[in-house]
Enzyme design. Structure first.
Site, PDB file in Angstrom:
ATOM      1  N   HIS A 149     -41.668  -9.287  30.527  1.00  0.00           N
ATOM      2  CA  HIS A 149     -41.729  -8.695  29.182  1.00  0.00           C
ATOM      3  C   HIS A 149     -42.859  -7.669  29.076  1.00  0.00           C
ATOM      4  O   HIS A 149     -43.544  -7.590  28.051  1.00  0.00           O
ATOM      5  CB  HIS A 149     -41.875  -9.784  28.105  1.00  0.00           C
TER       6      HIS A 149
ATOM      7  N   ASP B 153     -34.861  -4.341  35.949  1.00  0.00           N
ATOM      8  CA  ASP B 153     -33.749  -4.930  36.704  1.00  0.00           C
ATOM      9  C   ASP B 153     -32.962  -3.880  37.490  1.00  0.00           C
ATOM     10  O   ASP B 153     -32.787  -4.020  38.697  1.00  0.00           O
ATOM     11  CB  ASP B 153     -32.829  -5.720  35.768  1.00  0.00           C
TER      12      ASP B 153
HETATM   13  C1  GLA Z   1     -34.789  -9.016  31.258  1.00  0.00           C
HETATM   14  C2  GLA Z   1     -34.764  -7.508  31.028  1.00  0.00           C
HETATM   15  C3  GLA Z   1     -35.901  -6.807  31.768  1.00  0.00           C
HETATM   16  C4  GLA Z   1     -37.242  -7.462  31.469  1.00  0.00           C
HETATM   17  C5  GLA Z   1     -37.148  -8.985  31.621  1.00  0.00           C
HETATM   18  C6  GLA Z   1     -38.402  -9.682  31.186  1.00  0.00           C
HETATM   19  O1  GLA Z   1     -34.520  -9.299  32.595  1.00  0.00           O
HETATM   20  O2  GLA Z   1     -33.536  -6.970  31.446  1.00  0.00           O
HETATM   21  O3  GLA Z   1     -35.927  -5.441  31.451  1.00  0.00           O
HETATM   22  O4  GLA Z   1     -37.711  -7.099  30.212  1.00  0.00           O
HETATM   23  O5  GLA Z   1     -36.055  -9.527  30.905  1.00  0.00           O
HETATM   24  O6  GLA Z   1     -39.449  -9.339  32.010  1.00  0.00           O
END
Ligand code: GLA
Length: 381
Positions: free
Chosen positions: A32, A167
């Site tokens: 986050h 991601d």
């Molecule tokens: C999800 C979101 C990412 C990131 C994570 C928390 O995976 O897709 O962009 O914010 O949560 O780190």
């Protein structure tokens, strides 16, 4: 998987495809923080999504999900999001390519994957694999960074989750045996050798999937944005929480209302933990690395409030074990997996110890997923 996906494609569409692959991801630390332009430390895994494509000389784009055994078709010139539908990931990527000046005409696409649990970014892997496959099929030269940005935007517009860049970036740029220290402001990274010596990474899947996760995720993001607005009169140069240091926390606490401060504190301290963890890993100080994972979990659970009872239980139980250097919830939260750094010759016993404890408390057998770090997205054939 290449065979399986190619064969399914041939069965459904009666032509020979080209195939692309994009992996899922783990995140060592830095949760986050990406949507506040902070730093994260993810890595691609060996499992992922395979996408087979071929031109169909029509103006329709036809899709086939191998796992769901479902088909879906849409016009390559006229389409819009379909709430909750898997086809959004293909429509979203085509829409992003269109906006960038690429106009793929009709093609057929089949996909399948082997990502073993939720929370390992199968949607980012699917989007990046689709982008890689379409670019290969039509001969577009789209840089990996653009593919990652299209995948992120597609998730915002077509799936309604205002996710960060982590991601799809990890899925696109992953490098075997390395984690990526990713700067989510410049969208550039440094590869760091992920050598854990006598220790191994293992995920524990809580098997919890909270339906409110998407809206809670967007709310957390809004809370951070609100904090930035409230802090700006005192810190005029800040753009995001990334611009605030741990040494500013006292001032931040004086300004922010009680419900916002812990959330901002998480982001500010988590970014510092990413730097400390990278430093510890480079120095092979795994004890320190593990402590930082544990501190990350506490911050995500107590301050950012994105954990749940099951994840807290799994992390706490693992942290009690001397052969476990660190354990924390991984990803967006409210369910999914914990990531654990466990002495390699203790892995079997780790399962034997964790499994009955979790079952006794929640009536569910958790799943144990050893992970290896693999390479990022690529065209296979
Ligand atoms: C999800 C979101 C990412 C990131 C994570 C928390 O995976 O897709 O962009 O914010 O949560 O780190």
């Amino acid at each position: 998987m290449i065979e399986k996906v190619s064969n399914a494609f041939r069965d459904v569409f009666k032509t020979d495809p080209i195939v692309a692959f994009a992996p899922g991801r783990i995140n060592l630390i830095g949760e986050h923080t990406d949507y506040q332009e902070g730093f994260v430390f993810p890595a691609a895994i060996e499992q992922g999504i395979w996408v087979a494509v071929q031109k169909n000389h029509e103006s329709n784009i036809r899709l086939y999900s191998i796992d769901l055994e479902e088909e879906f078709a849409f016009s390559s010139t006229d389409f819009s999001p379909k709430k909750g539908h898997w086809a959004n990931y293909a429509m979203g990527m085509v829409s992003q390519l269109n906006q960038a000046g690429f106009y793929p005409t009709g093609f057929d696409l089949a996909f399948g994957g082997n990502i073993p649990a939720s929370g390992l970014s199968s949607s980012a892997a699917l989007s990046v694999a689709i982008g890689t496959a379409i670019s290969g099929l039509f001969g577009y030269s789209v840089p990996k960074k653009s593919l990652a940005l299209y995948a992120q935007k597609s998730e915002h517009v077509f799936a309604g989750v205002n996710c960060g860049i982590m991601d799809p970036y990890a899925s696109a740029f992953g490098v075997k045996d390395h984690a990526l220290l990713l700067d989510c402001r410049s969208n550039t990274h440094q590869e760091v050798k992920a050598d854990f010596g006598d220790y191994s990474l293992i995920l524990v899947n809580s098997k919890v999937k909270h339906s409110l996760a998407d809206s809670a995720y967007n709310k957390r993001r809004e809370a951070c944005e609100k904090s930035v607005r409230l802090l700006r009169p005192t810190f005029p140069d800040i753009k995001t929480l990334r611009d605030i240091g741990v040494s500013d926390l006292e001032t931040v606490e004086e300004i922010l209302p009680a419900e916002l401060f812990p959330k901002a504190k998480h982001v500010i301290t988590e970014i510092q933990r990413v730097f400390d963890a990278v430093d510890a890993l480079k120095k092979k100080d795994l004890l320190r690395f593990g402590q930082l994972l544990n501190a990350s979990h506490a911050s995500l659970s107590d301050d950012f409030e994105v954990s749940c009872e099951e994840l807290d239980f799994l992390a706490a139980k693992a942290q009690e074990i001397p052969e476990v250097l660190g354990s924390r919830m991984m990803g967006g939260g409210f369910g999914g997996c914990t990531i654990n750094l466990v002495k390699t010759d203790y892995l079997t016993e780790f399962e034997t110890r964790m499994n009955p404890a979790y079952f006794e408390k929640f009536g569910i057998h958790p799943e144990f997923i050893p992970v290896k770090i693999g390479d990022g997205a690529r065209l296979i054939s």
